[in-house]
Design a protein around this motif. Sequence first.
Motif, short mmCIF file in Angstrom:
data_model
loop_
_atom_site.label_atom_id
_atom_site.label_comp_id
_atom_site.label_asym_id
_atom_site.label_seq_id
_atom_site.Cartn_x
_atom_site.Cartn_y
_atom_site.Cartn_z
N LEU A 61 0.84 -1.19 0.00
CA LEU A 61 0.00 0.00 0.00
C LEU A 61 0.88 1.24 0.00
N SER A 62 0.52 2.19 -0.87
CA SER A 62 1.20 3.48 -0.82
C SER A 62 0.24 4.49 -0.26
N GLY A 63 0.73 5.70 0.04
CA GLY A 63 -0.16 6.73 0.54
C GLY A 63 -0.42 6.58 2.02
N VAL A 64 -1.64 6.94 2.42
CA VAL A 64 -2.02 6.93 3.83
C VAL A 64 -2.76 5.63 4.13
N PRO A 65 -2.17 4.70 4.86
CA PRO A 65 -2.77 3.39 5.06
C PRO A 65 -4.16 3.44 5.66
N GLU A 66 -4.39 4.30 6.66
CA GLU A 66 -5.68 4.27 7.34
C GLU A 66 -6.82 4.65 6.41
N LEU A 67 -6.52 5.38 5.34
CA LEU A 67 -7.57 5.75 4.41
C LEU A 67 -7.90 4.60 3.45
N GLU A 68 -6.92 3.70 3.25
CA GLU A 68 -7.10 2.67 2.24
C GLU A 68 -7.39 1.29 2.83
N VAL A 69 -7.02 1.07 4.07
CA VAL A 69 -7.14 -0.26 4.65
C VAL A 69 -8.59 -0.73 4.65
N GLU A 70 -9.50 0.12 5.09
CA GLU A 70 -10.91 -0.29 5.17
C GLU A 70 -11.46 -0.58 3.78
N ALA A 71 -11.13 0.24 2.78
CA ALA A 71 -11.63 0.01 1.42
C ALA A 71 -11.07 -1.27 0.82
N LEU A 72 -9.89 -1.69 1.30
CA LEU A 72 -9.25 -2.89 0.75
C LEU A 72 -9.57 -4.15 1.55
N ARG A 73 -10.24 -3.99 2.66
CA ARG A 73 -10.53 -5.14 3.52
C ARG A 73 -11.30 -6.21 2.75
N PRO A 74 -10.81 -7.48 2.74
CA PRO A 74 -11.49 -8.53 1.96
C PRO A 74 -12.81 -8.93 2.62
N ILE A 75 -13.81 -9.12 1.79
CA ILE A 75 -15.13 -9.52 2.28
C ILE A 75 -15.59 -10.73 1.48
N ASN A 76 -15.99 -11.76 2.18
CA ASN A 76 -16.55 -12.94 1.53
C ASN A 76 -18.06 -12.71 1.38
N LEU A 77 -18.50 -12.51 0.17
CA LEU A 77 -19.89 -12.14 -0.07
C LEU A 77 -20.85 -13.29 0.20
N LEU A 78 -20.36 -14.52 0.18
CA LEU A 78 -21.24 -15.66 0.45
C LEU A 78 -21.52 -15.80 1.94
N GLN A 79 -20.75 -15.14 2.77
CA GLN A 79 -20.98 -15.20 4.21
C GLN A 79 -21.55 -13.89 4.76
N GLU A 80 -21.16 -12.78 4.18
CA GLU A 80 -21.57 -11.47 4.69
C GLU A 80 -22.92 -11.07 4.11
N ARG A 81 -23.90 -10.84 4.98
CA ARG A 81 -25.24 -10.48 4.51
C ARG A 81 -25.54 -8.99 4.69
N ASN A 82 -24.89 -8.35 5.63
CA ASN A 82 -25.16 -6.94 5.90
C ASN A 82 -24.11 -6.08 5.19
#
Length: 792
Positions: A61-82
């Motif tokens: 990651l380049s730039g400011v990590p705290e701004l990008e970490v949440e946007a890059l967080r992996p989400i498994n769509l088959l498990q996450e409903r909300n």
Amino acid sequence: MPPSSNVTNQAQPYGSYGYPGMQSGYRQGPACLFVRGVETIRPSLQPFPSLSELSAALGGLSGVPELEVEALRPINLLQERNLLPPRPLEAPEPNLSPDLKKVNCSPQTFRCTLTSVPQTQALLNKARLPLGLLLHPFRDLQQLPVITSNTIVRCRSCRTYINPFVTFLDQRRWKCNLCYRVNDVPDEFMYNPVTRSYGEPHKRPEVQNSTVEFIASSDYMLRPPQPAAYLFVLDVSHNAVEAGYLKYFCESLLGNLDKLPGDSRTRVGFLTFDSTIHFYNLQEGLSQPQMLVVSDIDDVFIPSHDSLMVNLKESNELVKDLLKSLPALFSQSRETHSALGPALQAAFKLMSPTGGRITVFQTQLPTLGAGKLQSREDPNQRSSSKGAHHLGPATDFYKKLALDCSGQQIGVDLFLLSSQYADLASLACISRYSAGSVFYYPSFHYIHNPAQLEKFQRDLERYLTRKIGFEAVMRIRCTKGLSIHTFHGNFFVRSTDLLSLANVNPDSAFAVQMSVEDSLADSSLACFQAALLYTSSKGKRRIRVHTLCLPVVSQLSDVYAGADVQAITCLLANMAIDRSISSSLSDARDALVNAVVDLGSAYKSNVSNLQQSGLVLPAAMRLFPLYILALLKQKALRTGTSTRLDERVFAMCEFKTQPLQQLMRMVHPDLYRLDNISDQGALHLNDTVVPQPHLLHLSAERLSRDGAFLMDCGNVTMLQVMWNRFQHFLDLQSIKMYKPVSSFPLMHFFLLSRRDDASAKATLFQHLVEDRSEWASSYHEFLQHIQQQVSK
């Protein structure tokens, strides 16, 4: 059932649009229908990687990590409903310094699909995401810096307007942020009219605001600014009389005549038609309007050139007399034919000397003269699963006439009020290529369809009073190394980066596809500038300039972290509309599904060392499959559900011209529960507490047997009350305070008793789920299919 492996059924990639070729993918058809009621099987998944592992897998990651970490967080769509946020999704903020963020262009005006621009085309291809811009250049603004100056400072090389993102080398030199040429600062620019100080060019308003408007000098005029000119072309055939629109049009225009944008030079004219063409002499000094009839529709001529387009101020009383008498004048008409083509030819000849706006009201298929059409719709094919035919025009008459109009600075707007097929695919060309607008009211009747009548009245009032720009052109410039290759919207492309807009209005938007021609390795920022040159309704030549600045990145992680899922969805929707017309509807649908598969595959392949199973996407793109599924269920792109051809074509027109905020509410409406609102998180405005209910997923399981639910679809708002503990009828005015985002009327109100609970859910969602679910009965079944394709 799995998709067919037949190679001939696979969609061609978006290669012609500069979009990376897509993998063979999902083909809708009888062989791949999902079975309702099948329980979703969730595979066992391994733990998610840590953010440091993920970052390393994607190249860091380049730039400011705290701004990008949440946007890059992996989400498994088959498990996450909300997946939905509690509030409507906001545009992602570019990873810029606070000073640049402060002066950057509003995302409501100028928005990029990727808020971090890839350094190379190879990196863009690797991300499997489209690069493009969404632009709403003439939207209504509460604050707009207007600059009057003898010298408009521009780059001598690329002609970029000076903006907040240029670099001042010293007080006398500045470097262009697009082509990097060093330019001199004019003496006049040294003076700041706001602070009334000298020697601070970097504090000038055009360097402090990314959206400004210049008062243009004579250098920006090919001729003296034209007056505001409006010609109304009205269908008065028997079909139009039966529909009853004419009375309400005349009443609305009478009520808003003094609100028409313009000045003392404003000109108006009227033309009616059935099997003949009727002109109206409104010259000052007459005791009453005079009708002039031209029956030779094969060789249309103008009976008088001086008295048909008149000064509104001078002939105001005659105009009012005509509007009061028109409905009765044709109330007994039995003429069933429509000579729309000859009427448009006459309107073109009448408006050519000055330019302006032609507003056409049509109620049926044109049957006489040039541009006559025949019905091409087969009602038995409306619900075909094989796609739709005749999405393109049947004749080039309307396109050629529109191009002639554009050349004379004439924009044509179409109001189609028809209960039968009218071939909108052909008629819409008159507006598409003249930078006009299309309005459509299916099954319009002033008695039998009051909802459409109300919508027509509100649309017409907005249309007559909204601001307008005449004889406009718009040019989009971008940083050296980037290139524009495809435009979407209503316009005529005059050159590679110049759009001709005979008229421009605040409700129309445009989309642009882009590519990276040369490496941006030497640039840390990429800038885009749109300049709209137009004549105001007051006769002033103006230039509205918008400038957008974004960071350039070299890591795939930064590209994903800065992805704007709503902008990507809107751009893909525009591309799909073009594909459905140039190729087929099924190809367009396949390509949309392939876009999701491509993203999942690219993300998986670049984190393959983490051995993740399931369907995993970065958080910034977690709503992408949901939005694509919603797109596939829209009238424009759906199959298997009965859809009238004109309604489908109109939905396509809306996709090509609506601003992003409006389009996204059409695609994926906002749903709220109103009966359990609290003050938690409420806004406090002018001593008033405005509750902010959370967004709900568009799923029947989110409804309960006792509740009040509001669904905002952009142009329609639906309210459903399930009667149980409610004892009083809800006040509709109080509903507006809960979410004051839509200026459209409340078109549908459902009031259901407790015993109706069995059908309550279907009633509320028939416009969203039941009416659009032609092949995928649930979101999770769609995700399962995407996962299968990604796994392959």
